[in-house]
Every structure is written in C-alpha cells, then in structure tokens.
Design an enzyme around this catalytic site. Structure first.
Site, PDB file in Angstrom:
ATOM      1  N   PHE B 113     152.658  -3.274 137.757  1.00  0.00           N
ATOM      2  CA  PHE B 113     153.074  -1.917 137.403  1.00  0.00           C
ATOM      3  C   PHE B 113     152.992  -1.775 135.886  1.00  0.00           C
ATOM      4  O   PHE B 113     153.503  -2.630 135.155  1.00  0.00           O
ATOM      5  CB  PHE B 113     154.491  -1.641 137.911  1.00  0.00           C
ATOM      6  CG  PHE B 113     154.871  -0.201 137.763  1.00  0.00           C
ATOM      7  CD1 PHE B 113     154.225   0.771 138.519  1.00  0.00           C
ATOM      8  CD2 PHE B 113     155.836   0.193 136.851  1.00  0.00           C
ATOM      9  CE1 PHE B 113     154.555   2.115 138.370  1.00  0.00           C
ATOM     10  CE2 PHE B 113     156.171   1.543 136.698  1.00  0.00           C
ATOM     11  CZ  PHE B 113     155.526   2.501 137.463  1.00  0.00           C
ATOM     12  N   ASP B 184     158.688  -9.332 139.796  1.00  0.00           N
ATOM     13  CA  ASP B 184     159.162  -7.963 139.981  1.00  0.00           C
ATOM     14  C   ASP B 184     159.128  -7.677 141.475  1.00  0.00           C
ATOM     15  O   ASP B 184     158.064  -7.732 142.108  1.00  0.00           O
ATOM     16  CB  ASP B 184     158.253  -7.011 139.193  1.00  0.00           C
ATOM     17  CG  ASP B 184     158.655  -5.558 139.340  1.00  0.00           C
ATOM     18  OD1 ASP B 184     159.353  -5.211 140.314  1.00  0.00           O
ATOM     19  OD2 ASP B 184     158.243  -4.749 138.485  1.00  0.00           O
ATOM     20  N   TYR B 209     166.052   2.088 144.036  1.00  0.00           N
ATOM     21  CA  TYR B 209     165.875   3.461 144.550  1.00  0.00           C
ATOM     22  C   TYR B 209     164.700   3.601 145.507  1.00  0.00           C
ATOM     23  O   TYR B 209     164.465   4.687 146.013  1.00  0.00           O
ATOM     24  CB  TYR B 209     165.751   4.474 143.403  1.00  0.00           C
ATOM     25  CG  TYR B 209     164.791   4.098 142.305  1.00  0.00           C
ATOM     26  CD1 TYR B 209     163.425   4.187 142.499  1.00  0.00           C
ATOM     27  CD2 TYR B 209     165.262   3.664 141.080  1.00  0.00           C
ATOM     28  CE1 TYR B 209     162.549   3.839 141.482  1.00  0.00           C
ATOM     29  CE2 TYR B 209     164.397   3.300 140.058  1.00  0.00           C
ATOM     30  CZ  TYR B 209     163.034   3.397 140.269  1.00  0.00           C
ATOM     31  OH  TYR B 209     162.175   3.045 139.265  1.00  0.00           O
ATOM     32  N   LYS B 210     163.985   2.501 145.744  1.00  0.00           N
ATOM     33  CA  LYS B 210     162.883   2.562 146.707  1.00  0.00           C
ATOM     34  C   LYS B 210     163.409   2.174 148.089  1.00  0.00           C
ATOM     35  O   LYS B 210     164.117   2.943 148.719  1.00  0.00           O
ATOM     36  CB  LYS B 210     161.755   1.634 146.238  1.00  0.00           C
ATOM     37  CG  LYS B 210     161.130   2.065 144.896  1.00  0.00           C
ATOM     38  CD  LYS B 210     160.043   1.090 144.479  1.00  0.00           C
ATOM     39  CE  LYS B 210     159.455   1.450 143.120  1.00  0.00           C
ATOM     40  NZ  LYS B 210     158.660   2.685 143.156  1.00  0.00           N
ATOM     41  N   ARG B 356     149.002   6.915 149.130  1.00  0.00           N
ATOM     42  CA  ARG B 356     149.909   5.808 149.365  1.00  0.00           C
ATOM     43  C   ARG B 356     150.956   6.186 150.410  1.00  0.00           C
ATOM     44  O   ARG B 356     151.538   7.274 150.341  1.00  0.00           O
ATOM     45  CB  ARG B 356     150.600   5.502 148.018  1.00  0.00           C
ATOM     46  CG  ARG B 356     151.281   4.201 147.932  1.00  0.00           C
ATOM     47  CD  ARG B 356     151.687   3.917 146.492  1.00  0.00           C
ATOM     48  NE  ARG B 356     152.798   4.743 146.060  1.00  0.00           N
ATOM     49  CZ  ARG B 356     153.701   4.351 145.144  1.00  0.00           C
ATOM     50  NH1 ARG B 356     153.598   3.184 144.542  1.00  0.00           N
ATOM     51  NH2 ARG B 356     154.676   5.155 144.792  1.00  0.00           N
TER      52      ARG B 356
END
Lengths: 397, 397
Positions: B113, B184, B209-210, B356
């Site tokens: 990322f 990560d 938050y995912k 996605r």
C-alpha cells in the site's frame, strides 16, 4: 455581548457537579450526541464506503480545521485536524528542523508538557547524535535564545501553574535569532484569545478535547504559516498528505499547503463530535470570554486566599500572565482533590503538589465558582480530606 | 460451526444493497450504535474526566488490543490500539531499524500500500542519506532478501489484486538473513487466519475499519513480539507510552512491553465502536470464515468469468494465494464500478484499472454473491456503464 447563559444551556452537565476540569476534558455539548448518532446511523450505516464523498468525511479535517482556526487567529486553509497532539508536535518539529538544516538545537522549557519533550527527545535520537533538546526554566527562555537554536518549542500556557508565556515577544526574539517557533496551544485554544497570524507564528499545534469540548481522544490540530506550508517536507508522509492520494503512486509528493500535514485516515466519529462542539463557539466573542474567565479566576483566588491560607497560589498574580486556569499548591493535594471530587467539585491534581482548576465561561457562572471555593475552604477547615480512601492513588490522576 | 446467519443479523445494512466493500470500510454492527451512544451520554456526559478511571478509557487500547490479538494469533499483552496505520508503520519500522544498527535497507514490494512506502521514505529521509527504501516486484521479494536488509516490510494481502504473500516462508528467509520483518495486516485481520506468534513475526500493524468493522477512521493496531518488546526504543515517544505517564517526569522512560507503543490520548469514541464491533467475532471460527470466504470467491469468479469475458481476473487463481477479495481488470473499471454502485452492488475501484470486491462471510451469503455477479455481467452485456455521469471522477475513489 456573548450570552453565557445561552452557551451554558448548550451543554449536558451532571446534576450537582461544579466542573472545574474543562482544561483537561471538556463536558458534553448537547449537539455532539445527536451529531455522532447521525454520523453512525445515517452516514456509516446507510452510506457505507460512499460516506467519504457523500457525507464529506474526507474534507472534515480541513473543514473542521478552519473552524478551529477562527478561534486562534489562523486564516482558512492553514489548520488541519488529525492524529494526537504528540504526533502533531513531532510533525511540526521535524518540519521546522528541516527548514534550519545548519542548526541542531531544540529549545524548550521545563514547564512544557512532558509529552512534547518526550517527542522531541525521540526525534533527536532518530535524527542523530548532533541533535539536542535543551530545556531551561520558563523564565530563562528569552535569554537562552541564540543563533544555535533551530526551533523554539513552547506550550503557551503551563499545564500545572497556568502561567502564560508572552508569545508575540518570544516569537520576535526567536525570529531575530534566525530560529523558528512551534507553539503548543493545548491550554490556549478556546481558553484565551490567540492571534497566530498576527504574532507571525511558524507552527502551532493543539488538542481539541480540553476547552474545545470534542470529547475523550478528540483529534489534534496543526497550523503552518502560509509562507512556510509549501516548503515543508513532512517526516510523517502519509497517503492523505499526498498530492493525489487516490492515484496510489509509489512515490510521495506532498499535497498543497496544509493538506500535506495530514497522515492517515481521519477519525470520523471523533471529528463529528468536534464539529458539533464547535457550534457553541459561533456566538462567542473571544474578548468577552477572556474577560469572563478573568472575572471567575479573580473570584476564586480572592475567596480561597481569604479562607484557606494553607493553600499557596501557584498561578501568577498578574492576570496578563495567566491562561484560563488557577492552581494552588499543597503537599496533600492529591487527597484534597479526591475529597473535593467526592463533594461534587471536579478539578484535578498534577504531581507533585498542584491542585488545578479550569475556568470555562461557556458553562461556569460566578455562583458556581463562589460555591466551589466555599466547598474547598470548608474541606480544608474541617480536615475532611484526610481519609485513607482519599490517599489511594488511581491510575489516571 | 460458525453460524453466519447469526452474524449477519448483528449488522445494520441498507435495504437493497449488496456490500462487497467491507475490505475498505466494514458496515455498521448494530451493537456499535448503542455502545458509542453510551460512551457519549453515560461516560463522557456523566463521568466527565473521571471516565478515564471509572469507565476504563485508559485501558481500552490494551484491552481492545487483546481482543484483536485473538484474531491474529497474538498472545494477550502483545497488541495495542492507537493512531492510524501509517503512524504504526512508522513506529514499527523505526523500532526495527534501531534493532539492526549496522544495516540501512528497508525492503518492500511495489504491491505494498503506497502509504507504507511513503512512511518508509519519510523515515529514511529523517534517519539520513545512508538509509534506503528498496522496492521490488512482489514475486521478486524472496530473492531480494540478503544480508544488507535491516527490515522486510510487506503487506500480506495486496490491496489491489488480493494476492497473498507466504508469510511464514518470507519470515523464515528474512530471519535467516538476519533481517527483521514488519507485516501490514490491513487486508488480513478478520479476513483470513493469521498466526503471528506461530510464524515468529517481529512486528505487525493493521487497521480496524476494514474487516473488523470499527467504522470510519477507527484506530490502528500494532503487535511487537514479546521477545523484542522490552528492547524497542520508540521513536514516537509519547507520554502514554511512558513508564509512568502521570508522574510527568521530564525524561522519557519506555513503559513495559507493548505499552511503550502507545503515543497520545486514545480516541475513546472510535475505540468504543471497535469494542462493540468485536463482539461479532466472539462466535466466529477463523477456519470456518476462511472456508466460507473461498466459497463466496469461487462462486463470484466462476460466474463472472463465464458471462463476462471482457473482465480479466487480477487475483491469483490458486485459492491458497488469495486473501478475501477478488479483483478484475478493465480499462473502463471506474465507470463500470459507478454503474454497479448505482444498481446496489457496492465494490470499489483502484487506479488504474482494478474493480475490487471484498468477500466478508459475516454478512454476505452465496445468494448475495450470485446476484452481484449477475448484475455485474448484465451491466457489461448491455453496456449501460457507458454514461457520462459514470465517468466523472469523485474525490475519493
């Protein structure tokens, strides 16, 4: 004239409590409850990922930053919200040091909030052995500014004593010596009039959960002077400070101006609470607030000194040298504060011997303050603070 | 067996929406609404400053960290919550580099990322000209590990393609070369089984938050292996990572173990939301979750490939090499995704050409996924994605 009865009505305060700790955690603004409930149910719940656009979440740090900026003399587009105050201190210091590449000294004072000093220590260690944090007594700061100093880092209002630095003068002295300044406004924003642009500040940081009433763990803010913002290279170069976060480039390019001081995903729920809390300020004139704060402080000091000679004033007697809190010293300060809290007057204790009282005109009246002083003096006169349970320390003081 | 009808009932989802973007922002767990409302009204509103003790706010980062730890194979006392993922990346990297003082290379891959790479860039600049971030293609990572590498920093599951690294193997390779690892887990925690302790990870970081459904801007987490935690010297040395924060010493002394990775005041409202969101996981077995996720992915891939030959699979065909998302490529991916969203199927787009889709068994059924595939294929077959308004880019993609 600011209507302080009206601002008082905008807060939910527990019955029977006189709250003199708004300098540590502001109370609940009524609007915050509904605003956060809406952010959860209507935004997160219904919009899901599209809330970043539809509910304007992505713009909250800048939009709310502008509202905070209005209270501290910062032009729109010069303040952004995010992270914690400690992180913002690190960002500001790292940026300032990089703008003074031939200097190695961060100058601060021993009255600064320890976390600011710790963050500076950590940054110096990361930068290398040449970098030093030098701390002097608050009254010795002015004379310690010389041409070795890269950055002068100070908290305007001392968290223990409430003593206020002369910001404009110290900035002028620092600039004359070629140093930059980083001001921590934790005990200034919403407490006293601040004129960042007028005083020609370079960097300023602060938190929102004290006088701005954003709730526990509300986000911090950072200000960068517009003349510097486009020259700053963020050390904490997160994707939301990138020029084009959603291009997902592999290389970092800083965003325009203050936007580059953003790091990661903003805390939307805490920002929603802050946004609502700032509504209270729309009708407040900062010079009215200052006058009222000094009036409340004056009542408290006079009454306590008259009836409690065993408490010694730690705050400067000159109102011009004070923030919006008053502190007294007593070796048994911890137990005394526990007794006070048990009787409905909430202040706080700061080691080793400080009883700390915040004066917040938005929700405190002269009558509240008179009554708080009377309860304190009665506790002192009767010695009813001297109970074993009042001496037992809790984790957070 | 995990009862996924029961977990589905624990979420508030808008009518008529099939939500395939829980890999970006998880939906609202019903319990979060009430938990945050209580944190605001009963804790902040009624307890005021005493909430730090009485409501246990000060312990939330460690207590909630332990709950997250259970889902990623981390023992109690090895995970703590706070800040954003970008900040946690910086902390982990800075700590790892300091533990390998004779090495100067951070190795990562081009599928990482971007914010992780940006933070590494910023840290290298702060550390000095000898430090470099070296990035190679994901498939070239293993061969690029040599004895110049101080830290291998990777995201386990690629945010665009969903390709999963072989964590245990890469850790073994890195350790054999004398390097440390920072993982990560943004697209791993709550998405796939993770065994941090079993794989002998040094550092891991992630967001909540995912797949963990903590809401927009929920706090990040950091894990440090117990064998390292007491040897780490935090670069971001904030007061709440101090051994005795409320002693207000002028010098920093790191707290015990993982506590030293705390920095500033924790975001209590966001932590309350996360705490409630984690209740959903109490009844979930991670191997059941993985099996169900692969079942959902299989249905989607098969159906889309059968009916939409113009979409090309970007995710590895081998289930063992996948996380919990499936991506397809199309040059008009942005507009196609807008059309899908307009018809109630929410996924997202990642530049330059990735559609996605996240597969989250907690609230998605095989029927949902079948229907989503059918709508996508119908949009492709009819060409109804090709409207001017679907091509107009919004700020957040």
């Amino acid at each position: 004239m600011t209507d302080f009865a009206r601002t008082r009505a905008m807060f939910d305060l527990p019955d029977g409590v006189i709250y003199l700790d708004g300098n540590s955690l502001g109370p609940l603004p009524r609007a915050a409850k509904d605003r956060v409930a809406r952010a959860i149910a209507d935004e997160w719940g219904q919009m899901l990922i599209t809330g970043w656009n539809k509910a304007g979440w992505m713009d909250l740090p800048a939009r709310v930053g502008d509202r905070v900026g209005r209270l501290i003399g910062a032009a729109p587009g010069t303040v952004v919200m995010g992270d914690t105050l400690s992180i913002k201190v690190y960002q500001a210091l790292a940026s300032a040091l990089e703008l003074r590449p031939d200097r190695r000294v961060i100058l601060s004072d021993t009255g600064n909030f320890p976390s600011d000093l710790y963050m500076a220590e950590g940054l110096c260690r990361t930068l290398g052995p040449d970098y030093v944090l030098k701390t002097v007594a608050p009254e010795a700061v002015e004379d310690a500014i010389d041409d070795t100093v890269a950055v002068l880092m100070l908290t305007e209002v001392d968290y223990r004593t409430g003593r206020k630095h002369d910001m404009a003068n110290l900035i002028a002295r620092a600039h004359a010596a070629g140093a930059l300044v980083v001001w921590d406004l934790a005990h200034s924003a919403g407490a006293i009039p601040v004129d960042l642009a007028g005083a020609d500040t370079d960097f300023a940081v602060g938190c929102s959960y004290k006088y701005l009433n954003s709730g526990p763990g509300g986000p911090a803010f950072i200000y960068v002077a517009p003349r510097l913002a486009d020259h700053v290279r963020p050390a904490l170069s997160g994707w939301l400070g990138h020029e084009a976060p959603f291009a997902f480039d592999l290389d970092y390019r800083p965003g325009a101006g203050i936007e580059r001081m953003r790091v990661g995903t903003p805390p939307v729920l805490q920002l929603a609470a802050l946004d609502a809390a700032l509504d209270v300020w729309d009708s407040v004139d900062m010079s009215d607030l200052r006058a009222r704060s000094l009036e409340l402080q004056g009542i408290f000091i006079e009454r306590v000194e008259a009836a409690c000679p065993m408490l010694s004033l730690a705050t400067p007697r000159d109102p011009a040298q004070r923030g919006s809190q008053v502190s007294f010293r007593h070796t048994q300060g911890y137990a005394i504060m526990q007794a006070l809290i048990a009787e409905g007057v909430i202040g706080d204790f700061r080691a080793p011997d400080i009883l700390r009282f915040g004066f917040t005109p938005l929700y405190l009246s002269p009558e509240d303050v008179t009554r708080a002083a009377d309860i304190l003096c009665d506790i002192m006169a009767t010695g009813r603070w001297d109970r074993p349970d009042y001496h037992a320390r809790s984790k957070v003081t």
